[in-house]
Design a protein around this motif. Structure first.
Motif, PDB file in Angstrom:
ATOM      1  N   LEU A  10       0.819  -1.212   0.000  1.00  0.00           N
ATOM      2  CA  LEU A  10       0.000   0.000   0.000  1.00  0.00           C
ATOM      3  C   LEU A  10       0.850   1.258   0.000  1.00  0.00           C
ATOM      4  O   LEU A  10       0.380   2.342  -0.355  1.00  0.00           O
ATOM      5  N   ILE A  13       0.556   5.433   2.132  1.00  0.00           N
ATOM      6  CA  ILE A  13      -0.770   5.943   1.811  1.00  0.00           C
ATOM      7  C   ILE A  13      -1.298   6.932   2.846  1.00  0.00           C
ATOM      8  O   ILE A  13      -1.941   7.921   2.508  1.00  0.00           O
ATOM      9  N   GLN A  50      -6.847  -4.459  -1.722  1.00  0.00           N
ATOM     10  CA  GLN A  50      -5.931  -3.361  -2.031  1.00  0.00           C
ATOM     11  C   GLN A  50      -6.496  -2.482  -3.135  1.00  0.00           C
ATOM     12  O   GLN A  50      -6.391  -1.253  -3.088  1.00  0.00           O
ATOM     13  N   LEU A  54      -7.052   1.686  -2.786  1.00  0.00           N
ATOM     14  CA  LEU A  54      -6.500   2.664  -3.718  1.00  0.00           C
ATOM     15  C   LEU A  54      -7.604   3.449  -4.415  1.00  0.00           C
ATOM     16  O   LEU A  54      -7.491   4.665  -4.608  1.00  0.00           O
ATOM     17  N   GLY A  67      -2.895   6.216  -7.862  1.00  0.00           N
ATOM     18  CA  GLY A  67      -1.854   5.192  -7.825  1.00  0.00           C
ATOM     19  C   GLY A  67      -0.520   5.705  -8.308  1.00  0.00           C
ATOM     20  O   GLY A  67       0.536   5.360  -7.760  1.00  0.00           O
ATOM     21  N   GLN A 138      -5.675   1.776 -10.639  1.00  0.00           N
ATOM     22  CA  GLN A 138      -4.831   2.481  -9.682  1.00  0.00           C
ATOM     23  C   GLN A 138      -3.660   1.607  -9.252  1.00  0.00           C
ATOM     24  O   GLN A 138      -2.531   2.087  -9.082  1.00  0.00           O
ATOM     25  N   ASN A 139      -3.903   0.308  -9.099  1.00  0.00           N
ATOM     26  CA  ASN A 139      -2.835  -0.599  -8.695  1.00  0.00           C
ATOM     27  C   ASN A 139      -1.814  -0.783  -9.814  1.00  0.00           C
ATOM     28  O   ASN A 139      -0.625  -0.969  -9.553  1.00  0.00           O
ATOM     29  N   LEU A 142       0.432   2.130  -9.514  1.00  0.00           N
ATOM     30  CA  LEU A 142       1.345   1.930  -8.385  1.00  0.00           C
ATOM     31  C   LEU A 142       2.409   0.890  -8.740  1.00  0.00           C
ATOM     32  O   LEU A 142       3.591   1.055  -8.414  1.00  0.00           O
TER      33      LEU A 142
END
Length: 333
Positions: A10, A13, A50, A54, A67, A138-139, A142
């Motif tokens: 994460l 965050i 997760q 996000l 992300g 979003q992941n 990231l």
């Protein structure tokens, strides 16, 4: 449920959301996860959860590319023991090799890393196999950020990719992401990836080479239903005794459906919960100075007496005696 990661993925965050006027408490409340998850970075976390965090964090601060924005703060070397192992490889090529060999063993499942060299261009891609709409996107942002930081660990912090391939749609989204990544972005890519000069593969790291990551809480590689229930229950245990209805809702099941599925695998919720409580109780008794009453309340027992009886059933010893013996074994006098 298919994939798992560690809560460490994460990233920073909390600080990111709070400094932009948002509330991380609201984010976790809407996702219905215990905030204590952020203080337990090695705990296995379903990838779908997760994704939700996000997505909600992006909505909380009004950032459609959350992300990527938080990705500017992440550091591969802080990504659990796995990240430290990867960034301690002798060269960037070695780090990429470690990432591919170790990702699904030590950090995250249902995630596919690919690497290829085309002429003089290296392309490193990441794809998540779980569905998740906005949260999955979003992941991806990231994930690309972690790839970028992995390269920077060997070639310098000011480095930027030759090209970022993104699953974003349209030139407008690509232009917005270019401002975040400070690199050209190609939209509508089938998978997210970074491209760079293949000559950088020989870049040497500054850290001493480490052996493989040490023993950490296991990531379910081929999870069955009981593994999903156990993983979610371990998360719930951070804030008290897990409730079967909460676990069932996370799995999009009814209580009865959950119980039937566990029974088909020769398990029960009460049996899984008893094992989790035992493991957590032993960890708290041996690794903290909290008194028995505090531990009992944290684990959802009404009083210390009920907890002590359960602990003696698990170990054959009352908590105080078990702690004394363990102390003598770990720190001999």
């Amino acid at each position: 449920m298919t994939g798992y990661t560690r809560a460490s993925a994460l990233g920073p965050i909390t600080e990111f959301v709070e400094t932009r006027g948002g509330s991380i408490e609201r984010v976790f409340d809407r996702v219905d996860l215990p905030l204590a998850l952020l203080e337990n970075p090695d705990l296995p976390l379903p990838l779908t959860e997760q994704f939700k965090v996000l997505s909600e964090a992006g909505h909380e601060i009004g950032d459609p590319f959350f992300g990527a924005a938080i990705g500017r703060l992440v550091r591969m070397e802080k990504l659990s023991a796995f990240g430290a192992w990867v960034t301690s490889a002798p060269t960037l090529a070695g780090a990429i090799d470690r990432s591919h060999r170790g990702l699904n063993r030590f950090l995250q499942t249902a995630t596919d890393l690919q690497f290829r060299v085309i002429d003089t261009t290296a392309r490193w891609s990441i794809e998540f196999l779980d569905v998740g709409a906005d949260g999955r996107f979003q992941n991806e942002l990231l994930g690309v950020s972690y790839l970028i930081d992995g390269v920077r660990s060997f070639v310098g912090r000011s480095w930027t990719p030759t090209l970022v391939r993104s699953t974003c749609t349209g030139a407008a989204q690509a232009a917005a992401l270019e401002k975040v990544f400070e690199a050209p972005v190609m939209h509508s890519a089938p998978v997210s990836a970074v491209e760079f000069d293949a000559a950088l593969l020989s870049a040497r790291g500054r850290r001493q080479t480490q052996s493989e990551p040490g023993i950490e809480p296991p990531i379910p590689l081929l999870p069955g239903f009981r593994e999903d229930v156990a993983a979610l229950s371990a998360i719930a245990l951070l804030e008290g005794r897990p409730k079967i209805d909460w676990v069932a809702s996370k799995l999009q099941r009814s209580r009865r459906s959950l119980q039937r599925s566990l029974d088909a695998e020769g398990a029960s919720f009460s049996h899984l919960l008893d094992g989790l409580l035992k493991d957590r109780a032993i960890a708290l008794i041996t690794s903290t100075n909290r008194n028995v009453t505090e531990i009992a309340h944290q684990l959802g027992y009404s009083d210390a007496a009920h907890f002590s009886r359960a602990f003696q059933r698990w170990t054959g010893l009352v908590p105080s005696r078990f702690r004394k013996i363990n102390h003598n074994l770990v720190l001999p006098t």
